[in-house]
Design an enzyme around this catalytic site. Structure first.
Site, PDB file in Angstrom:
ATOM      1  N   PRO A 238       0.851  -1.211   0.000  1.00 16.81           N
ATOM      2  CG  PRO A 238      -0.638  -1.520   1.759  1.00 16.81           C
ATOM      3  CD  PRO A 238       0.651  -2.027   1.197  1.00 16.81           C
ATOM      4  CD  GLU A 239       4.093   2.716  -2.940  1.00 15.88           C
ATOM      5  OE1 GLU A 239       4.465   3.673  -2.226  1.00 15.88           O
ATOM      6  OE2 GLU A 239       4.868   1.920  -3.476  1.00 15.88           O
TER       7      GLU A 239
ATOM      8  CG  HIS B 138      -3.585 -14.063   6.683  1.00 17.34           C
ATOM      9  ND1 HIS B 138      -2.523 -14.569   7.389  1.00 17.34           N
ATOM     10  CD2 HIS B 138      -3.672 -14.808   5.545  1.00 17.34           C
ATOM     11  CE1 HIS B 138      -1.983 -15.583   6.700  1.00 17.34           C
ATOM     12  NE2 HIS B 138      -2.662 -15.747   5.590  1.00 17.34           N
TER      13      HIS B 138
END
Ligand SMILES: [Zn+2]
Length: 271
Positions: free
Chosen positions: A2-3, A91
């Site tokens: 993720p940016e 997760h």
């Protein structure tokens, strides 16, 4: 990974649903993220009102009356909103449930993300205080880059990806911005003119703003969406296009490793 644009989109997607809501409970299924989720955080958050959310670099800051939650998505994390009782999957490491029935669920296969608590001003936190300016802020300019670049021999791509110089310019956006600015990724940072840095700084802002705008189009699907809210449909000119023709000059895009990261560039347009 993720940016910055994905984190900004996450923030914009979440805040309207959660701001002003009080926490019913925090459920932690796995504390072992990059740093352990603090024990006692469940009790600390119960009944507290989320006053607001903001972003600093790729950290999400959730403001409560008595402190801030600090969250980071790491390499593979995502936050999504659920309504109703959806069975947690593998997760899904924590849920933050709110009084309006919304549940914020964190999913992270590689567990490099984090959820921490700070009583102090988040800007003073040890993970945040050394960070450079936000790329979309007025502090980030060509003059600023030029001044810091003096006498630096490091490759310009490493320079603009250094979070102490400026935050949130990840590998994809650094490659794209350098291509649009016509600057070769390995050019020493100290050997670039002020005019070229002015151009580069404005292009970095444009590339990130375009990605955020592209992310905005996925916001309607944010609720109950699976996985990340978006790696966006932004058109990439060089990233991942090794061996394909440059859109400007038709030379074949090359891939060079700079600072251990794949760096895509046009050998003719970038120098
Ligand atoms: Zn080219």
């Amino acid at each position: 990974m993720p940016e910055l644009p994905e984190v900004e989109t996450t923030l914009r997607g979440l805040e309207p649903h959660l701001k002003g809501q009080s926490v019913v409970k925090l459920v932690v299924r796995n504390r072992r993220l990059r740093w352990p989720i603090p024990s006692g955080l469940e009790a600390k958050l119960r009944g507290q009102t989320l006053l607001g959310m903001r972003r600093r670099a790729k950290y999400l800051l959730l403001e409560f009356p008595h402190g801030h939650l600090l969250s980071h998505l790491g390499m593979s994390g995502s936050l999504r909103l659920l309504t109703g009782d959806l069975t947690p999957q593998k997760h899904d490491h924590f849920d933050l449930a709110f009084a309006n029935g919304m549940c914020l669920r964190y999913h992270d296969p590689r567990r490099f993300g984090l959820l921490l608590w700070t009583k102090r001003e988040p800007a003073m936190h040890r993970l945040i205080r050394h960070l450079g300016p936000e790329p979309l802020s007025d502090k980030f300019t060509g003059e600023y880059l030029y001044r810091l670049a003096q006498k630096r021999k490091a490759a310009v791509k490493n320079f603009i990806m250094d979070g102490r110089i400026v935050v949130g310019v990840g590998n994809i956006y650094a490659s794209e911005a350098l291509h649009r600015a016509g600057i070769h990724p390995t050019r020493p940072a100290g050997r670039i003119s002020l005019a070229r840095y002015q151009n580069l700084a404005s292009i970095i802002k444009i590339v990130l703003a375009e990605a955020i705008a592209a992310g905005g189009t996925t916001l309607k699907d944010f609720l109950n969406s699976a996985g990340l809210p978006g790696y966006f449909a932004q058109k990439l000119l060089v990233y991942g296009r090794e061996g394909l023709p440059c859109g400007t000059c038709l030379s074949l895009i090359r891939n060079l490793t700079v600072g251990q990261r794949a760096s895509f560039y046009c050998p003719k347009c970038q120098n």
